[in-house]
Design a protein around this motif. Structure first.
Motif, PDB file in Angstrom:
ATOM      1  N   HIS A 286      -3.290  13.910   5.851  1.00 43.86           N
ATOM      2  CA  HIS A 286      -3.131  12.568   5.294  1.00 43.86           C
ATOM      3  C   HIS A 286      -4.488  11.970   4.929  1.00 43.86           C
ATOM      4  O   HIS A 286      -4.658  11.381   3.844  1.00 43.86           O
TER       5      HIS A 286
ATOM      6  N   GLU B 246      -6.054  13.486   1.797  1.00 44.64           N
ATOM      7  CA  GLU B 246      -5.381  13.036   0.579  1.00 44.64           C
ATOM      8  C   GLU B 246      -5.692  11.573   0.284  1.00 44.64           C
ATOM      9  O   GLU B 246      -5.910  11.185  -0.865  1.00 44.64           O
ATOM     10  N   LEU B 247      -5.725  10.758   1.309  1.00 43.99           N
ATOM     11  CA  LEU B 247      -6.055   9.341   1.116  1.00 43.99           C
ATOM     12  C   LEU B 247      -7.496   9.171   0.651  1.00 43.99           C
ATOM     13  O   LEU B 247      -7.806   8.265  -0.133  1.00 43.99           O
ATOM     14  N   ASP B 248      -8.384  10.026   1.130  1.00 43.72           N
ATOM     15  CA  ASP B 248      -9.774   9.977   0.681  1.00 43.72           C
ATOM     16  C   ASP B 248      -9.856  10.210  -0.820  1.00 43.72           C
ATOM     17  O   ASP B 248     -10.681   9.617  -1.523  1.00 43.72           O
TER      18      ASP B 248
ATOM     19  N   ILE C 253      -6.971   2.245   1.080  1.00 43.99           N
ATOM     20  CA  ILE C 253      -5.764   2.435   1.881  1.00 43.99           C
ATOM     21  C   ILE C 253      -6.060   3.345   3.073  1.00 43.99           C
ATOM     22  O   ILE C 253      -5.498   3.184   4.153  1.00 43.99           O
ATOM     23  N   ARG C 254      -6.971   4.276   2.887  1.00 36.22           N
ATOM     24  CA  ARG C 254      -7.356   5.178   3.969  1.00 36.22           C
ATOM     25  C   ARG C 254      -7.892   4.396   5.167  1.00 36.22           C
ATOM     26  O   ARG C 254      -7.592   4.720   6.329  1.00 36.22           O
TER      27      ARG C 254
ATOM     28  N   LEU D  15       0.984   4.209  -2.905  1.00 38.02           N
ATOM     29  CA  LEU D  15       0.806   5.645  -2.669  1.00 38.02           C
ATOM     30  C   LEU D  15       1.978   6.457  -3.208  1.00 38.02           C
ATOM     31  O   LEU D  15       1.793   7.539  -3.776  1.00 38.02           O
TER      32      LEU D  15
ATOM     33  N   SER E 100      -7.199   6.928  -2.431  1.00 42.14           N
ATOM     34  CA  SER E 100      -7.509   5.512  -2.212  1.00 42.14           C
ATOM     35  C   SER E 100      -8.285   5.317  -0.911  1.00 42.14           C
ATOM     36  O   SER E 100      -7.678   5.193   0.164  1.00 42.14           O
TER      37      SER E 100
ATOM     38  N   GLU F  30       0.822  -1.208   0.000  1.00 42.36           N
ATOM     39  CA  GLU F  30       0.000   0.000   0.000  1.00 42.36           C
ATOM     40  C   GLU F  30       0.857   1.259   0.000  1.00 42.36           C
ATOM     41  O   GLU F  30       0.552   2.239  -0.691  1.00 42.36           O
TER      42      GLU F  30
ATOM     43  N   TYR G 128      -5.005   2.920   6.964  1.00 40.45           N
ATOM     44  CA  TYR G 128      -4.293   3.982   7.682  1.00 40.45           C
ATOM     45  C   TYR G 128      -5.008   4.315   8.989  1.00 40.45           C
ATOM     46  O   TYR G 128      -4.372   4.428  10.048  1.00 40.45           O
TER      47      TYR G 128
END
Length: 293
Positions: free
Chosen positions: A244, A247-249, A255-256, A197, A252, A193, A259
């Motif tokens: 973070h 940005e993850l939203d 992956i969020r 990213l 991905s 993952e 996290y």
């Protein structure tokens, strides 16, 4: 430590683990008298690692061996033991080793009633199924579970294969296996993952960036435990964590979710170990709770 006499060995399952352990036992002076291999890959592996060892059916292999190695998937082990018991394949006094991490010797209870000697020897290593694994066994711990009276023999077999015996009580076997799966398997997911990213961030060779960082982090964690924690979660840096998550939203959501779950676990460990002050932990945990989906 008591060393077992030279034994005839039968390998049931010439997969990556079985073929390598059979070769390790042969290198230690035991005589492998037969191997069971179904797939073309297993047959090729047996030819490479167990040259001149005849391939045979399971009953023939068990009947000719003083030490039987059952190297089959965890979920197949109980049925295999039951089947061999039902057909009367076991011999009194025979040692039966399985390589499953999940099971102790309870899974061998049907065979025990035929007076076999049950041993659970799990190598805590990822296998390639090639000769290179034989040298890697020198750094490999084996989870050992058996009757106390058989412990010296089990540990001697591990040492002869080049490994390091680590005692695991029968009742602790599931926890032992869960720890290894959590640490090793989930590390692969986490690494993949993170590399994904980095690729999305425009980094052309993610492993060059991530490799040194993760190797150092792993080394520090193994030496220092929770004291090795660094980064925004351990510092209680809510603003960075919120950046973070936004940005993850976008990049991905899958992956969020990973996290958030790991960040919460990290925050709680940092709080329990005293690295994160309660005043800083509260807004951080609130943010992570609000962000769970």
């Amino acid at each position: 430590m008591e060393h077992p006499a030279r034994l005839t060995v039968g390998v049931v399952g010439a997969g990556r683990v079985g073929a390598v352990l059979g070769a390790a036992l042969a290198r230690a002076g035991h005589r492998v008298t037969g191997a069971y291999a179904v797939s073309d890959a297993s047959r090729a592996r047996a030819a490479d690692l167990l040259p001149d060892v005849p391939l045979a059916d399971v009953a023939t292999i068990v009947g000719a061996a003083e030490l039987v190695v059952l190297a089959v998937p965890d979920d197949a082990l109980a049925d295999l033991v039951a089947g061999l018991t039902a057909t009367g394949a076991w011999q009194a006094g025979q040692m039966v080793v399985h390589t499953s991490g999940r099971h102790g010797v309870g899974v061998l209870e049907p065979a025990r009633r035929h007076h076999v000697l049950p041993l659970a020897l799990h190598p805590a290593m990822t296998f390639t199924g090639t000769a290179m694994d034989l040298d890697r066994l020198a750094d490999c711990a084996f989870g050992v579970t058996t009757d106390e009276v058989l412990r010296p023999v089990a540990e001697a077999l591990v040492v002869e294969m080049g490994g390091d015996p680590v005692w695991v009580a029968e009742a602790d076997r599931a926890a032992y296996h869960a720890a290894l799966a959590h640490g090793a398997n989930h590390l692969v997911t986490l690494t993949s993952e993170a590399m994904d990213l980095l690729s999305r961030a425009g980094v052309e060779q993610p492993r060059r960036v991530l490799g040194p960082l993760m190797r150092a982090a792993l080394d520090n964690a193994l030496r220092m435990g929770d004291a090795a924690l660094t980064g925004p979660v351990a510092r209680g840096d809510v603003g960075t964590v919120e950046d973070h998550l936004r940005e993850l939203d976008r990049l991905s959501p899958e992956i969020r979710r990973t996290y958030v779950a790991l960040a919460r676990a990290t925050a709680l460990r940092a709080l329990d170990s005293g690295r994160l002050r309660p005043a800083a932990a509260e807004p951080l945990l609130d943010t992570l709770s609000d962000q769970e989906r």
